[in-house]
Design a protein around this motif. Structure first.
Motif, PDB file in Angstrom:
ATOM      1  N   ASP A 201       1.066  -1.631   0.302  1.00 39.68           N
ATOM      2  CA  ASP A 201       0.107   0.146  -0.065  1.00 39.68           C
ATOM      3  C   ASP A 201       0.897   1.093  -0.094  1.00 39.68           C
ATOM      4  O   ASP A 201       0.475   2.072  -0.638  1.00 39.68           O
ATOM      5  CB  ASP A 201      -1.185  -0.125   1.182  1.00 39.68           C
ATOM      6  N   GLU A 205       0.139   4.656  -2.580  1.00 42.82           N
ATOM      7  CA  GLU A 205       0.429   5.623  -2.191  1.00 42.82           C
ATOM      8  C   GLU A 205       1.285   6.984  -2.693  1.00 42.82           C
ATOM      9  O   GLU A 205       1.131   8.150  -2.902  1.00 42.82           O
ATOM     10  CB  GLU A 205      -0.475   5.127  -0.963  1.00 42.82           C
ATOM     11  N   LEU A 302      -6.900  -3.377  -9.158  1.00 41.75           N
ATOM     12  CA  LEU A 302      -7.350  -2.094  -7.972  1.00 41.75           C
ATOM     13  C   LEU A 302      -8.751  -2.032  -7.829  1.00 41.75           C
ATOM     14  O   LEU A 302      -9.705  -2.501  -8.376  1.00 41.75           O
ATOM     15  CB  LEU A 302      -6.900  -1.278  -7.269  1.00 41.75           C
ATOM     16  N   LYS A 306     -10.766   0.475  -2.848  1.00 42.11           N
ATOM     17  CA  LYS A 306      -8.858   0.652  -3.018  1.00 42.11           C
ATOM     18  C   LYS A 306      -8.658   1.792  -4.118  1.00 42.11           C
ATOM     19  O   LYS A 306      -8.019   3.000  -3.866  1.00 42.11           O
ATOM     20  CB  LYS A 306      -7.775  -0.555  -3.384  1.00 42.11           C
TER      21      LYS A 306
END
Length: 331
Positions: A201, A205, A302, A306
């Motif tokens: 993640d 990000e 994804l 998400k």
């Protein structure tokens, strides 16, 4: 006697009215021409000690503005796109700092596009500066710093509050804005393309944030350019800027496996309509578009939740980039 006084009052009124008209005409002429005053905008840049140092023996006090732009372009770029010597990167850094100091972001029209082309060749550097979080670039951004070389090549850095005004001055030319933003968008896409399917993640990000902050800066620059324009002028600038941006996409669209950055940017630019009044508004979700296309094209796929969370992060970071650019452009 009364008739004489009336005649004198009438004459005075006529003189005052004439003076008012002349003043208004003068103000209009300044607004039309003063912003691009060759003596101020071109001579000021030409006389800058940093520019004189960059040009060296090629500098002359009577150098025409077109020649000045051409010589600065040649001093800052090489034969291979995106590949520079230390001397060229050092020269680009000096030129950016000189542009940043231009009063009220005034840059002569003959200089804008050639220097935008040169600066777009350093998109990897300018993109890193605009993220605000790149430690090596932050470390080399101080006034006493210099260009540097590492195992990835040659780089230069300035502070974000110096880069944004330089970009703003060049972006008075809509084509210059379009090519600068196109170069930055490709950097954002290339960053996302480094993320493999099923990433941690934190990795995706981070890349979303690194893509969104510079995009917000370019949103803020466009807003500042349009702030001083009337409706017709603003619409013309937007149409020309978006046309130049859209024309940068690869045609035909390359496969993701062959050119992932070109694939992602082309797909997102396809949705931009230069004739639409909402064209610039569409660009505010640029990073969301790149993210969604990356997810589908890379095989990451994804899930909707998400993507929604990451999309919100992209929009929030883009807004932060706009606000930071606004601060950099506020006296």
């Amino acid at each position: 006697m009364a008739a004489a006084r009336t005649s004198r009052r009438t004459a005075v009124t006529v003189v005052i009215a004439a003076l008012a008209v002349a003043a208004a005409a003068g103000l209009g002429l300044w607004w039309t021409l003063g912003r691009d005053d060759p003596d101020r905008d071109c001579a000021g840049l030409r006389a800058d000690d940093r520019v004189r140092t960059v040009l060296g023996a090629a500098w002359r006090s009577d150098l025409p503005c077109t020649d000045l732009a051409d010589r600065l372009h040649r001093a800052t770029t090489g034969d291979q796109p995106g590949v520079h010597t230390l001397e060229q990167a050092r020269a680009m850094r000096a030129v950016v700092l000189a542009l940043s100091d231009s009063k009220d972001h005034h840059v002569h029209p003959d200089v804008r596009r050639p220097l935008a082309e040169a600066l777009a060749d350093y998109a990897a550097d300018t993109h890193a500066v605009l993220t605000l979080v790149n430690d090596p670039y932050n470390a080399h951004a101080e006034p006493s710093s210099d260009a540097w070389q590492d195992d990835q090549g040659v780089h230069f850095a300035v502070r974000q509050r110096e880069l944004v005004p330089a970009l703003r001055g060049l972006s008075e030319d809509p084509a210059a804005y379009g090519l600068l933003r196109a170069a930055d968008q490709r950097q954002a896409a290339a960053g996302l393309a480094t993320v493999k399917p099923n990433p941690p993640d934190a990795q995706i990000e981070d890349q979303v944030g690194l893509a969104a902050m510079p995009a917000g800066a370019y949103d803020g620059i466009a807003a500042d350019v349009l702030r001083e324009r009337g409706t017709d002028s603003a619409q013309a600038w937007q149409k020309d800027a978006l046309s130049r941006l859209r024309s940068s996409k690869a045609d035909p669209v390359p496969d993701y496996a062959t050119d992932p950055a070109g694939h992602l940017t082309a797909g997102c630019l396809d949705r931009i309509d230069p004739a639409s009044a909402s064209g610039l508004v569409q660009l505010q979700s640029q990073t969301v578009c790149l993210l969604n296309r990356w997810s589908a094209s890379s095989g990451a796929n994804l899930d909707e939740q998400k993507l929604g969370v990451l999309g919100d992060r992209a929009l929030n970071t883009t807004d932060t980039g706009r606000q930071e650019a606004k601060k950099a452009l506020t006296p």
